[in-house]
Design a protein around this motif. Structure first.
Motif, PDB file in Angstrom:
ATOM      1  N   ARG A  13       0.839  -1.212   0.000  1.00  0.00           N
ATOM      2  CA  ARG A  13       0.000   0.000   0.000  1.00  0.00           C
ATOM      3  C   ARG A  13       0.867   1.253   0.000  1.00  0.00           C
ATOM      4  N   GLY A  14       1.926   1.232   0.804  1.00  0.00           N
ATOM      5  CA  GLY A  14       2.833   2.373   0.847  1.00  0.00           C
ATOM      6  C   GLY A  14       3.513   2.613  -0.488  1.00  0.00           C
ATOM      7  N   GLN A  15       3.865   1.551  -1.178  1.00  0.00           N
ATOM      8  CA  GLN A  15       4.481   1.695  -2.499  1.00  0.00           C
ATOM      9  C   GLN A  15       3.490   2.259  -3.510  1.00  0.00           C
ATOM     10  N   ARG A  16       2.231   1.800  -3.433  1.00  0.00           N
ATOM     11  CA  ARG A  16       1.205   2.344  -4.339  1.00  0.00           C
ATOM     12  C   ARG A  16       0.955   3.815  -4.050  1.00  0.00           C
ATOM     13  N   LEU A  17       0.904   4.180  -2.766  1.00  0.00           N
ATOM     14  CA  LEU A  17       0.710   5.584  -2.391  1.00  0.00           C
ATOM     15  C   LEU A  17       1.856   6.431  -2.935  1.00  0.00           C
ATOM     16  N   GLY A  18       3.078   5.972  -2.724  1.00  0.00           N
ATOM     17  CA  GLY A  18       4.239   6.726  -3.204  1.00  0.00           C
ATOM     18  C   GLY A  18       4.223   6.916  -4.707  1.00  0.00           C
ATOM     19  N   ALA A  19       3.906   5.855  -5.433  1.00  0.00           N
ATOM     20  CA  ALA A  19       3.867   5.939  -6.888  1.00  0.00           C
ATOM     21  C   ALA A  19       2.772   6.898  -7.354  1.00  0.00           C
ATOM     22  N   LEU A  69      -4.849  15.890  -6.011  1.00  0.00           N
ATOM     23  CA  LEU A  69      -5.536  14.606  -5.876  1.00  0.00           C
ATOM     24  C   LEU A  69      -6.614  14.705  -4.812  1.00  0.00           C
ATOM     25  N   SER A  70      -7.744  14.089  -5.082  1.00  0.00           N
ATOM     26  CA  SER A  70      -8.759  13.998  -4.035  1.00  0.00           C
ATOM     27  C   SER A  70      -8.379  12.864  -3.095  1.00  0.00           C
ATOM     28  N   LEU A  71      -8.837  12.948  -1.878  1.00  0.00           N
ATOM     29  CA  LEU A  71      -8.588  11.862  -0.939  1.00  0.00           C
ATOM     30  C   LEU A  71      -9.306  10.596  -1.378  1.00  0.00           C
ATOM     31  N   ASP A  72     -10.414  10.740  -2.099  1.00  0.00           N
ATOM     32  CA  ASP A  72     -11.098   9.564  -2.647  1.00  0.00           C
ATOM     33  C   ASP A  72     -10.192   8.830  -3.635  1.00  0.00           C
ATOM     34  N   ALA A  73      -9.480   9.574  -4.476  1.00  0.00           N
ATOM     35  CA  ALA A  73      -8.567   8.957  -5.446  1.00  0.00           C
ATOM     36  C   ALA A  73      -7.415   8.258  -4.731  1.00  0.00           C
ATOM     37  N   VAL A  74      -6.893   8.897  -3.685  1.00  0.00           N
ATOM     38  CA  VAL A  74      -5.811   8.283  -2.911  1.00  0.00           C
ATOM     39  C   VAL A  74      -6.314   7.001  -2.270  1.00  0.00           C
ATOM     40  N   TRP A  75      -7.475   7.054  -1.645  1.00  0.00           N
ATOM     41  CA  TRP A  75      -8.047   5.888  -0.967  1.00  0.00           C
ATOM     42  C   TRP A  75      -8.256   4.735  -1.952  1.00  0.00           C
ATOM     43  N   ALA A  76      -8.818   5.050  -3.123  1.00  0.00           N
ATOM     44  CA  ALA A  76      -9.066   4.012  -4.116  1.00  0.00           C
ATOM     45  C   ALA A  76      -7.761   3.359  -4.571  1.00  0.00           C
ATOM     46  N   GLU A  77      -6.727   4.156  -4.749  1.00  0.00           N
ATOM     47  CA  GLU A  77      -5.442   3.616  -5.208  1.00  0.00           C
ATOM     48  C   GLU A  77      -4.793   2.724  -4.159  1.00  0.00           C
ATOM     49  N   ILE A  78      -4.764   3.165  -2.935  1.00  0.00           N
ATOM     50  CA  ILE A  78      -4.026   2.391  -1.931  1.00  0.00           C
ATOM     51  C   ILE A  78      -4.804   1.188  -1.419  1.00  0.00           C
ATOM     52  N   ASN A  79      -6.093   1.122  -1.689  1.00  0.00           N
ATOM     53  CA  ASN A  79      -6.889  -0.002  -1.202  1.00  0.00           C
ATOM     54  C   ASN A  79      -7.277  -0.982  -2.298  1.00  0.00           C
ATOM     55  N   GLN A  80      -6.515  -0.988  -3.388  1.00  0.00           N
ATOM     56  CA  GLN A  80      -6.708  -2.011  -4.409  1.00  0.00           C
ATOM     57  C   GLN A  80      -6.344  -3.358  -3.790  1.00  0.00           C
ATOM     58  N   PRO A  81      -6.922  -4.425  -4.300  1.00  0.00           N
ATOM     59  CA  PRO A  81      -6.522  -5.746  -3.804  1.00  0.00           C
ATOM     60  C   PRO A  81      -5.018  -5.934  -3.999  1.00  0.00           C
ATOM     61  N   ALA A  82      -4.399  -6.609  -3.061  1.00  0.00           N
ATOM     62  CA  ALA A  82      -2.956  -6.828  -3.123  1.00  0.00           C
ATOM     63  C   ALA A  82      -2.608  -7.570  -4.402  1.00  0.00           C
ATOM     64  N   ARG A  83      -1.503  -7.162  -5.038  1.00  0.00           N
ATOM     65  CA  ARG A  83      -1.069  -7.812  -6.271  1.00  0.00           C
ATOM     66  C   ARG A  83      -0.749  -9.276  -6.037  1.00  0.00           C
ATOM     67  N   SER A  84      -0.169  -9.587  -4.881  1.00  0.00           N
ATOM     68  CA  SER A  84       0.178 -10.984  -4.604  1.00  0.00           C
ATOM     69  C   SER A  84      -1.087 -11.853  -4.553  1.00  0.00           C
ATOM     70  N   ALA A  85      -2.177 -11.292  -4.038  1.00  0.00           N
ATOM     71  CA  ALA A  85      -3.449 -12.031  -4.002  1.00  0.00           C
ATOM     72  C   ALA A  85      -4.012 -12.194  -5.411  1.00  0.00           C
ATOM     73  N   GLN A  86      -3.838 -11.179  -6.257  1.00  0.00           N
ATOM     74  CA  GLN A  86      -4.324 -11.260  -7.624  1.00  0.00           C
ATOM     75  C   GLN A  86      -3.530 -12.312  -8.396  1.00  0.00           C
ATOM     76  N   LEU A  87      -2.234 -12.394  -8.173  1.00  0.00           N
ATOM     77  CA  LEU A  87      -1.402 -13.358  -8.878  1.00  0.00           C
ATOM     78  C   LEU A  87      -1.731 -14.793  -8.461  1.00  0.00           C
ATOM     79  N   ALA A  88      -2.157 -14.977  -7.218  1.00  0.00           N
ATOM     80  CA  ALA A  88      -2.474 -16.302  -6.720  1.00  0.00           C
ATOM     81  C   ALA A  88      -3.793 -16.833  -7.290  1.00  0.00           C
ATOM     82  N   SER A  89      -4.636 -15.915  -7.769  1.00  0.00           N
ATOM     83  CA  SER A  89      -5.964 -16.325  -8.287  1.00  0.00           C
ATOM     84  C   SER A  89      -5.856 -17.015  -9.610  1.00  0.00           C
TER      85      SER A  89
END
Length: 89
Positions: A13-19, A69-89
């Motif tokens: 999440r921190g990496q997504r926020l930073g990016a 950036l709106s805080l809604d945009a920040v929230w949506a970006e950092i709360n995406q499903p984890a990539r590791s969980a997506q790769l496991a699917s």
């Protein structure tokens, strides 16, 4: 006070926020952005690089405001499903 280690999800999440903040800053200098947000350039650098995975809400809000950036945009970006969980699917 002892701080518990971050979970892999918190780190991601921190990496997504930073990016997100780095992209939103665009061509604007890190120094100008940090000063306008009322944070140190070092703090902004650490957040953008993902080294500070859980920055304080007021810090994130100030930077997001400065880069448009709106805080809604920040929230949506950092709360995406984890990539590791997506790769496991």
């Amino acid at each position: 006070m002892v701080r518990l280690p971050l979970t892999p999800e918190e780190v991601e999440r921190g990496q997504r926020l930073g990016a997100l903040l780095r992209r939103a800053r665009g061509e604007r200098s890190m120094l100008d952005t940090a000063l306008d947000a009322g944070v140190s350039p070092e703090t902004l650098r650490k957040i953008e690089s993902g080294r500070v995975a859980t920055p304080a809400f007021p810090t994130v809000a100030a930077i997001a405001d400065v880069v448009g950036l709106s805080l809604d945009a920040v929230w949506a970006e950092i709360n995406q499903p984890a990539r590791s969980a997506q790769l496991a699917s």
